[in-house]
Each structure stands twice: as C-alpha cells, then as structure tokens.
Design a protein around this motif. Structure first.
Motif, PDB file in Angstrom:
ATOM      1  N   LEU A  48       0.824  -1.210   0.000  1.00 46.54           N
ATOM      2  CA  LEU A  48       0.000   0.000   0.000  1.00 46.54           C
ATOM      3  C   LEU A  48       0.859   1.261   0.000  1.00 46.54           C
ATOM      4  CD1 LEU A  48      -2.620  -1.154   2.664  1.00 46.54           C
ATOM      5  CD2 LEU A  48      -2.923  -1.083   0.191  1.00 46.54           C
ATOM      6  N   ARG A  49       2.122   1.138  -0.348  1.00 47.31           N
ATOM      7  CA  ARG A  49       3.054   2.262  -0.316  1.00 47.31           C
ATOM      8  C   ARG A  49       2.696   3.290  -1.390  1.00 47.31           C
ATOM      9  NH1 ARG A  49       8.413   3.485   1.060  1.00 47.31           N
ATOM     10  NH2 ARG A  49       9.281   5.040  -0.353  1.00 47.31           N
ATOM     11  N   SER A  50       2.432   4.507  -0.964  1.00 43.17           N
ATOM     12  CA  SER A  50       2.200   5.601  -1.899  1.00 43.17           C
ATOM     13  C   SER A  50       1.656   6.800  -1.137  1.00 43.17           C
ATOM     14  CB  SER A  50       1.195   5.200  -2.979  1.00 43.17           C
ATOM     15  OG  SER A  50       0.880   6.318  -3.775  1.00 43.17           O
ATOM     16  N   SER A  51       2.214   7.953  -1.402  1.00 45.87           N
ATOM     17  CA  SER A  51       1.691   9.159  -0.756  1.00 45.87           C
ATOM     18  C   SER A  51       0.282   9.463  -1.245  1.00 45.87           C
ATOM     19  CB  SER A  51       2.613  10.347  -1.010  1.00 45.87           C
ATOM     20  OG  SER A  51       2.730  10.601  -2.400  1.00 45.87           O
ATOM     21  N   SER A  52      -0.072   9.016  -2.436  1.00 46.24           N
ATOM     22  CA  SER A  52      -1.422   9.280  -2.942  1.00 46.24           C
ATOM     23  C   SER A  52      -2.467   8.363  -2.298  1.00 46.24           C
ATOM     24  CB  SER A  52      -1.481   9.136  -4.466  1.00 46.24           C
ATOM     25  OG  SER A  52      -1.357   7.793  -4.849  1.00 46.24           O
ATOM     26  N   ASN A  53      -2.039   7.310  -1.590  1.00 51.17           N
ATOM     27  CA  ASN A  53      -3.002   6.470  -0.868  1.00 51.17           C
ATOM     28  C   ASN A  53      -3.547   7.169   0.366  1.00 51.17           C
ATOM     29  OD1 ASN A  53      -3.264   4.303  -2.556  1.00 51.17           O
ATOM     30  ND2 ASN A  53      -1.662   3.103  -1.593  1.00 51.17           N
ATOM     31  N   LYS A  54      -2.787   8.075   0.928  1.00 49.15           N
ATOM     32  CA  LYS A  54      -3.244   8.941   2.033  1.00 49.15           C
ATOM     33  C   LYS A  54      -3.798   8.171   3.228  1.00 49.15           C
ATOM     34  CE  LYS A  54      -4.141  12.547  -1.290  1.00 49.15           C
ATOM     35  NZ  LYS A  54      -5.122  13.278  -2.053  1.00 49.15           N
ATOM     36  N   ILE A  55      -3.162   7.074   3.571  1.00 55.66           N
ATOM     37  CA  ILE A  55      -3.567   6.311   4.748  1.00 55.66           C
ATOM     38  C   ILE A  55      -2.968   6.987   5.975  1.00 55.66           C
ATOM     39  CG2 ILE A  55      -3.404   4.082   5.927  1.00 55.66           C
ATOM     40  CD1 ILE A  55      -3.230   2.819   3.097  1.00 55.66           C
ATOM     41  N   GLY A  56      -3.797   7.285   6.946  1.00 61.03           N
ATOM     42  CA  GLY A  56      -3.355   7.951   8.166  1.00 61.03           C
ATOM     43  C   GLY A  56      -3.408   7.016   9.361  1.00 61.03           C
ATOM     44  N   ASP A  57      -3.412   7.606  10.544  1.00 63.12           N
ATOM     45  CA  ASP A  57      -3.393   6.830  11.788  1.00 63.12           C
ATOM     46  C   ASP A  57      -4.598   5.906  11.930  1.00 63.12           C
ATOM     47  OD1 ASP A  57      -0.993   7.922  12.583  1.00 63.12           O
ATOM     48  OD2 ASP A  57      -1.918   9.492  13.797  1.00 63.12           O
ATOM     49  N   GLU A  58      -5.780   6.382  11.577  1.00 62.86           N
ATOM     50  CA  GLU A  58      -6.987   5.570  11.727  1.00 62.86           C
ATOM     51  C   GLU A  58      -6.914   4.300  10.870  1.00 62.86           C
ATOM     52  OE1 GLU A  58     -11.830   6.218  11.737  1.00 62.86           O
ATOM     53  OE2 GLU A  58     -10.537   7.849  11.077  1.00 62.86           O
ATOM     54  N   GLY A  59      -6.475   4.456   9.629  1.00 59.87           N
ATOM     55  CA  GLY A  59      -6.319   3.297   8.751  1.00 59.87           C
ATOM     56  C   GLY A  59      -5.217   2.370   9.224  1.00 59.87           C
ATOM     57  N   ALA A  60      -4.112   2.949   9.690  1.00 58.18           N
ATOM     58  CA  ALA A  60      -2.997   2.142  10.198  1.00 58.18           C
ATOM     59  C   ALA A  60      -3.425   1.353  11.435  1.00 58.18           C
ATOM     60  CB  ALA A  60      -1.800   3.035  10.525  1.00 58.18           C
TER      61      ALA A  60
END
Length: 92
Positions: A48-60
């Motif tokens: 899921l590596r990508s700055s455009s995926n925009k996964i933050g703390d909640e997703g992590a």
C-alpha cells in the motif's frame, strides 16, 4: 474501490499478493482492508506504499488490529503514507 476489496479479502482464500499503490485509498479504505485482513487466510504480501493512498493513523490502526489475528501476511508496505506517531506505534 478499496471498500469492495476489503470485503473480498474477508472471504477470499486464494489471493496471495495485492499491490495497491497510487489508489487514493484513504483511512476509510484502509479500515475496510483491515477488516478483511482480520479474517483472510491466504494473503502473504500487501503493498500500500504511496503518498497518494493517504492512509493515516486511523487506517494504520485498523490494519494493525487485523495483524493481531491474521496468520498469513508476511510482507506489508505502508511507506510514504500519512501515518503519524499513533499509527506507527499501533503497527510496531
């Protein structure tokens, strides 16, 4: 998108690798993927590596919770997302 993928992960028994870079997944999609990972028994690699995926703390946090029960995943790449200290601690 990612919500449908998360649902599918929960029942799929054959997929071994999933590469989802540059897909604007966000926390909502990552939460769905985390739910699916919690019961998935076949996935070994999740990219899921990508700055455009925009996964933050909640997703992590959701993905981290899934890792507590998932026994098949061997490689996870969340680099270049928006994960902060809280999400990083959950994944550690």
């Amino acid at each position: 998108g990612a919500i449908a993928i998360g649902r599918a992960l929960g029942t799929n028994t054959s997929l071994q690798e999933l590469w989802l870079h540059d897909n604007e997944i966000g926390d909502e999609g990552a939460i769905a993927i985390g739910r699916g990972l919690g019961t998935n028994t076949s996935l070994q690699t999740l990219f899921l590596r990508s700055s455009s995926n925009k996964i933050g703390d909640e997703g992590a946090n959701s993905i981290a919770n899934a890792l507590a029960t998932n026994t098949s995943l061997k490689a996870l790449n969340l680099g270049a997302n928006n994960i902060g200290v809280e999400g990083a601690k959950a994944l550690a």
